[in-house]
Scaffold this motif. Structure first.
Motif, mmCIF file in Angstrom:
data_model
loop_
_atom_site.group_PDB
_atom_site.id
_atom_site.type_symbol
_atom_site.label_atom_id
_atom_site.label_comp_id
_atom_site.label_asym_id
_atom_site.label_seq_id
_atom_site.Cartn_x
_atom_site.Cartn_y
_atom_site.Cartn_z
ATOM 1 N N THR A 182 0.841 -1.190 0.000
ATOM 2 C CA THR A 182 0.000 0.000 0.000
ATOM 3 C C THR A 182 0.876 1.240 0.000
ATOM 4 O O THR A 182 1.751 1.382 0.854
ATOM 5 C CB THR A 182 -0.920 0.015 1.239
ATOM 6 N N ASN A 189 -2.422 -1.588 -3.609
ATOM 7 C CA ASN A 189 -3.245 -0.467 -3.174
ATOM 8 C C ASN A 189 -2.471 0.828 -3.372
ATOM 9 O O ASN A 189 -1.362 0.975 -2.848
ATOM 10 C CB ASN A 189 -3.596 -0.596 -1.690
ATOM 11 N N ARG A 234 -6.824 -1.776 -5.936
ATOM 12 C CA ARG A 234 -7.523 -0.626 -5.370
ATOM 13 C C ARG A 234 -6.737 0.637 -5.697
ATOM 14 O O ARG A 234 -5.550 0.715 -5.433
ATOM 15 C CB ARG A 234 -7.653 -0.766 -3.857
ATOM 16 N N GLU A 252 -8.452 0.152 3.083
ATOM 17 C CA GLU A 252 -7.024 -0.149 2.986
ATOM 18 C C GLU A 252 -6.185 1.107 2.700
ATOM 19 O O GLU A 252 -4.967 1.088 2.871
ATOM 20 C CB GLU A 252 -6.747 -1.185 1.891
ATOM 21 N N LEU A 253 -6.833 2.172 2.275
ATOM 22 C CA LEU A 253 -6.104 3.378 1.914
ATOM 23 C C LEU A 253 -6.312 4.539 2.900
ATOM 24 O O LEU A 253 -5.906 5.659 2.632
ATOM 25 C CB LEU A 253 -6.476 3.810 0.492
#
Length: 175
Positions: A34, A61, A85, A172-173
């Protein structure tokens, strides 16, 4: 810190101007899943997407806040095919770039376009919806008519982005 999985760079101005530092740092982060990069000023999004893509093969991500040109969208499609994502929350982008991302990222499942200023959005909204329906599990948008964040966006003030970079509609972000 070679094993980090999540990295947030809210104002990466020093890395943006130092390509060797940027290249070295990202070459160490093979486990990165991420990445959050945001600017609190209106600058052209100019970090090396190629370096991130070549170095961070596990990146799934990505959150970018800033100005995203068509060249940047093309580089994301070319170098970051593993993305599932993507959030462009509070960014400036044109509709052609959005379509390129939706159609070009084969693994992309969720795209967040909340609070974005998208040039040509109203002219091509049907094309975006159709492409998103065919290619994504979820397209997240807001209506500027009903959205409190968009309504409260001060024109010409950069602090808006500095205050909003931590938030995200994709769990997730968030940071």
């Amino acid at each position: 810190m070679p094993n980090i999985e999540k990295l947030a760079l809210p104002v990466p101005l020093s890395l943006r101007n130092e390509k060797n530092s940027f290249r070295f740092a990202f070459s160490q982060w093979k486990s990165l899943k991420t990445l959050i990069m945001a600017y609190n000023e209106f600058t052209w999004f100019s970090f090396e997407i190629r370096i991130v893509g070549e170095s961070c093969s596990n990146l799934s991500n990505l959150k970018l806040m800033g100005n995203l040109g068509n060249d940047d969208a093309e580089n994301i499609v070319h170098y970051l095919q593993s993305l599932t994502r993507l959030s462009l929350r509070c960014s400036f982008i044109n509709v052609e770039g959005v379509l390129l991302l939706i159609r070009g990222l084969r693994n992309l499942a969720i795209l967040n376009l909340t609070h974005c200023l998208i040039l040509g959005w109203y002219l091509m909204i049907n094309d975006v919806v159709q492409a998103a329906t065919q290619n994504l599990d979820k397209l997240i948008t807001c209506s500027e008519d009903d959205c409190q964040v968009c309504e409260n966006r001060p024109s010409g003030e950069h602090n808006f982005y500095g205050k909003n970079w931590r938030n995200n509609e994709i769990k997730e972000l968030e940071f």
